[in-house]
Scaffold this motif. Structure first.
Motif, PDB file in Angstrom:
ATOM      1  N   GLU A 270       0.827  -1.208   0.000  1.00 36.86           N
ATOM      2  CA  GLU A 270       0.000   0.000   0.000  1.00 36.86           C
ATOM      3  C   GLU A 270       0.860   1.256   0.000  1.00 36.86           C
ATOM      4  O   GLU A 270       0.539   2.235  -0.692  1.00 36.86           O
ATOM      5  CB  GLU A 270      -0.925  -0.014   1.220  1.00 36.86           C
ATOM      6  CG  GLU A 270      -2.014  -1.086   1.158  1.00 36.86           C
ATOM      7  CD  GLU A 270      -2.780  -1.206   2.457  1.00 36.86           C
ATOM      8  OE1 GLU A 270      -2.434  -0.491   3.434  1.00 36.86           O
ATOM      9  OE2 GLU A 270      -3.736  -2.006   2.519  1.00 36.86           O
ATOM     10  N   ALA A 271       1.948   1.233   0.761  1.00 36.67           N
ATOM     11  CA  ALA A 271       2.834   2.400   0.814  1.00 36.67           C
ATOM     12  C   ALA A 271       3.475   2.656  -0.545  1.00 36.67           C
ATOM     13  O   ALA A 271       3.543   3.800  -1.014  1.00 36.67           O
ATOM     14  CB  ALA A 271       3.903   2.197   1.887  1.00 36.67           C
ATOM     15  N   HIS A 272       3.946   1.601  -1.209  1.00 33.14           N
ATOM     16  CA  HIS A 272       4.589   1.757  -2.516  1.00 33.14           C
ATOM     17  C   HIS A 272       3.601   2.234  -3.573  1.00 33.14           C
ATOM     18  O   HIS A 272       3.922   3.098  -4.401  1.00 33.14           O
ATOM     19  CB  HIS A 272       5.229   0.440  -2.952  1.00 33.14           C
ATOM     20  CG  HIS A 272       6.534   0.143  -2.285  1.00 33.14           C
ATOM     21  ND1 HIS A 272       6.610  -0.423  -1.029  1.00 33.14           N
ATOM     22  CD2 HIS A 272       7.829   0.358  -2.675  1.00 33.14           C
ATOM     23  CE1 HIS A 272       7.882  -0.571  -0.686  1.00 33.14           C
ATOM     24  NE2 HIS A 272       8.635  -0.101  -1.662  1.00 33.14           N
ATOM     25  N   LEU A 273       2.380   1.698  -3.549  1.00 36.75           N
ATOM     26  CA  LEU A 273       1.377   2.124  -4.522  1.00 36.75           C
ATOM     27  C   LEU A 273       0.991   3.584  -4.320  1.00 36.75           C
ATOM     28  O   LEU A 273       0.878   4.351  -5.287  1.00 36.75           O
ATOM     29  CB  LEU A 273       0.136   1.235  -4.414  1.00 36.75           C
ATOM     30  CG  LEU A 273       0.251  -0.181  -4.984  1.00 36.75           C
ATOM     31  CD1 LEU A 273      -0.966  -1.005  -4.613  1.00 36.75           C
ATOM     32  CD2 LEU A 273       0.402  -0.133  -6.500  1.00 36.75           C
ATOM     33  N   ALA A 274       0.792   3.975  -3.068  1.00 30.27           N
ATOM     34  CA  ALA A 274       0.395   5.360  -2.786  1.00 30.27           C
ATOM     35  C   ALA A 274       1.507   6.340  -3.138  1.00 30.27           C
ATOM     36  O   ALA A 274       1.254   7.413  -3.710  1.00 30.27           O
ATOM     37  CB  ALA A 274       0.008   5.496  -1.314  1.00 30.27           C
ATOM     38  N   LEU A 275       2.747   5.995  -2.807  1.00 35.04           N
ATOM     39  CA  LEU A 275       3.859   6.890  -3.117  1.00 35.04           C
ATOM     40  C   LEU A 275       4.082   6.983  -4.626  1.00 35.04           C
ATOM     41  O   LEU A 275       4.347   8.065  -5.166  1.00 35.04           O
ATOM     42  CB  LEU A 275       5.136   6.415  -2.424  1.00 35.04           C
ATOM     43  CG  LEU A 275       6.386   7.282  -2.647  1.00 35.04           C
ATOM     44  CD1 LEU A 275       6.138   8.722  -2.226  1.00 35.04           C
ATOM     45  CD2 LEU A 275       7.582   6.709  -1.887  1.00 35.04           C
ATOM     46  N   ALA A 276       3.960   5.851  -5.324  1.00 33.34           N
ATOM     47  CA  ALA A 276       4.123   5.866  -6.784  1.00 33.34           C
ATOM     48  C   ALA A 276       3.071   6.759  -7.430  1.00 33.34           C
ATOM     49  O   ALA A 276       3.365   7.514  -8.369  1.00 33.34           O
ATOM     50  CB  ALA A 276       4.033   4.445  -7.338  1.00 33.34           C
ATOM     51  N   ASP A 277       1.843   6.683  -6.943  1.00 34.42           N
ATOM     52  CA  ASP A 277       0.782   7.536  -7.475  1.00 34.42           C
ATOM     53  C   ASP A 277       1.109   9.014  -7.255  1.00 34.42           C
ATOM     54  O   ASP A 277       0.902   9.848  -8.149  1.00 34.42           O
ATOM     55  CB  ASP A 277      -0.545   7.181  -6.801  1.00 34.42           C
ATOM     56  CG  ASP A 277      -1.698   8.022  -7.313  1.00 34.42           C
ATOM     57  OD1 ASP A 277      -2.068   7.869  -8.490  1.00 34.42           O
ATOM     58  OD2 ASP A 277      -2.219   8.858  -6.547  1.00 34.42           O
ATOM     59  N   ALA A 278       1.636   9.335  -6.066  1.00 35.97           N
ATOM     60  CA  ALA A 278       2.007  10.717  -5.777  1.00 35.97           C
ATOM     61  C   ALA A 278       3.149  11.179  -6.677  1.00 35.97           C
ATOM     62  O   ALA A 278       3.170  12.332  -7.129  1.00 35.97           O
ATOM     63  CB  ALA A 278       2.401  10.848  -4.308  1.00 35.97           C
ATOM     64  N   LEU A 279       4.087  10.293  -6.973  1.00 37.39           N
ATOM     65  CA  LEU A 279       5.220  10.646  -7.829  1.00 37.39           C
ATOM     66  C   LEU A 279       4.772  10.898  -9.269  1.00 37.39           C
ATOM     67  O   LEU A 279       5.235  11.841  -9.920  1.00 37.39           O
ATOM     68  CB  LEU A 279       6.269   9.538  -7.789  1.00 37.39           C
ATOM     69  CG  LEU A 279       7.047   9.389  -6.468  1.00 37.39           C
ATOM     70  CD1 LEU A 279       7.860   8.101  -6.473  1.00 37.39           C
ATOM     71  CD2 LEU A 279       7.956  10.590  -6.239  1.00 37.39           C
TER      72      LEU A 279
END
Length: 358
Positions: A270-279
């Protein structure tokens, strides 16, 4: 005989059983350490493969969990007797968070005992000589790390010494509690007024006032990221991604561990998906792509990671990269006797077609 009758009745419903040990009502197959097979007793009416695939316990549990979820649509459940997983909220020993409090820092406070359970579990910062940490005391440390509200002597004994008599199990728990408390006391917080391993209300628990536990930090980072915004949310997610770069209790195979390991793995995804979306939103598709590549290495069966990685590759104009991701996903799911979803295949083909017509 009851088992034999039950299996006979269920044969028409495709109910079957695989048992460890001898079975006088059918064939018994001996499987060698390399997977080689030979019929030990009985006669088989169908050809017997000369070799079987082997899975270790962790891989088998992941495989069975994925199959169950695929067939039922229900989220993963524990594979042992019920035990609470690490909650995303503070434990009862922590003060309830106020709306205006500062988010939990990603850097640990100095002077506290530091228990690391993400990756290979260990206690860091030991400065004084003394007795070494026993293997069962380390298991207790991991157990208490994923049970921030603590556990009674009997609960600990049930999971750490399931085969021992009650009186023996209780004594063994007291022994490893003493050992863990001793080793925690040899850290940089020697002389602290409060103990590192306390007993409150009949429950053993790690004292959050004197012990820093990385999985607690990960829990709090994920909780705070749900209400944060902008750059602060990005900082929290980045810290969570850094913490979740290795499985819970890497290298350990505790019988009770897998449900908690799955919870921590899900937080990391979840952390990787959310951060990737923000990037991607902030115009950094290359950083998002690199982050998702790392996440796929940690969770190679998670289709959502591949989907987001394909979108990041599309933003980079990398049609070949999209095709590579689809092939990698197909190869990974082959291990589970599954295929990518039709929507995932359609997305990959559609993105590549759009890039070809640019």
């Amino acid at each position: 005989m009851r088992t034999k009758v039950a299996l006979s009745v269920g044969e028409g419903l495709n109910v079957s059983a695989l048992m460890i040990g001898g079975w006088e009502h059918g064939i018994t197959v001996d499987v060698g350490i390399g997977g080689q097979t030979r019929i030990f007793s009985g006669q088989s009416t169908t050809p017997m493969p000369t070799r079987l695939a082997l899975l270790d316990q962790a891989a088998a549990l992941q495989f069975l969990t994925a199959l169950r979820e695929a067939h039922t649509g229900e989220p993963p459940v524990g594979v042992v007797a019920p035990a609470a997983v690490v909650p995303l909220h503070a434990s009862r020993t922590q003060v309830a968070a106020e709306e205006n409090r500062s988010p939990v820092p990603a850097v640990v406070e100095p002077g506290r005992a530091q228990l690391r359970v993400l990756g290979q579990p260990c206690i860091e910062g030991i400065v004084a000589d003394g007795r070494p940490l026993r293997a069962k005391a380390l298991e207790l440390a991991v157990y208490l790390a994923v049970h921030p509200d603590g556990a009674t002597t009997r609960e600990v004994a049930e999971y750490l010494y399931p085969d021992a008599r009650l009186s023996q199990a209780d004594q063994r728990v007291h022994t490893i509690v003493s050992n863990l408390r001793h080793v925690l006391g040899r850290t940089g917080t020697v002389g602290a007024k409060r103990g590192h391993l306390i007993k409150s209300g009949g429950r053993y628990q790690l004292d959050p006032a004197t012990v820093d536990v990385d999985v607690w930090t990960l829990r709090d980072l994920m909780r705070d990221a749900t209400t944060a915004a902008g750059e602060r949310r990005r900082e929290l997610l980045l810290a969570a991604c850094d913490l979740s770069s290795a499985p819970l209790a890497l290298g350990q195979h505790y019988d009770w561990l897998e449900p908690h390991r799955e919870t921590v793995r899900r937080w990391g995804t979840e952390a990787h998906l959310a951060l990737a979306d923000a990037l991607v939103t902030s115009g950094e598709p290359q950083s998002a792509s690199d982050l998702l590549d790392k996440a796929i290495l940690l969770d190679c069966y998670n289709e959502a990671l591949y989907v987001e990685a394909m979108r990041a590759r599309y933003s980079l104009g990398d049609a070949d990269g999209i095709g590579i991701l689809l092939r990698l996903l197909s190869k990974a799911l082959t291990d589970l006797d599954a295929d990518p979803k039709d929507t995932t295949i359609a997305l990959a083909n559609g993105l590549r077609s759009r890039l070809a017509t640019r």
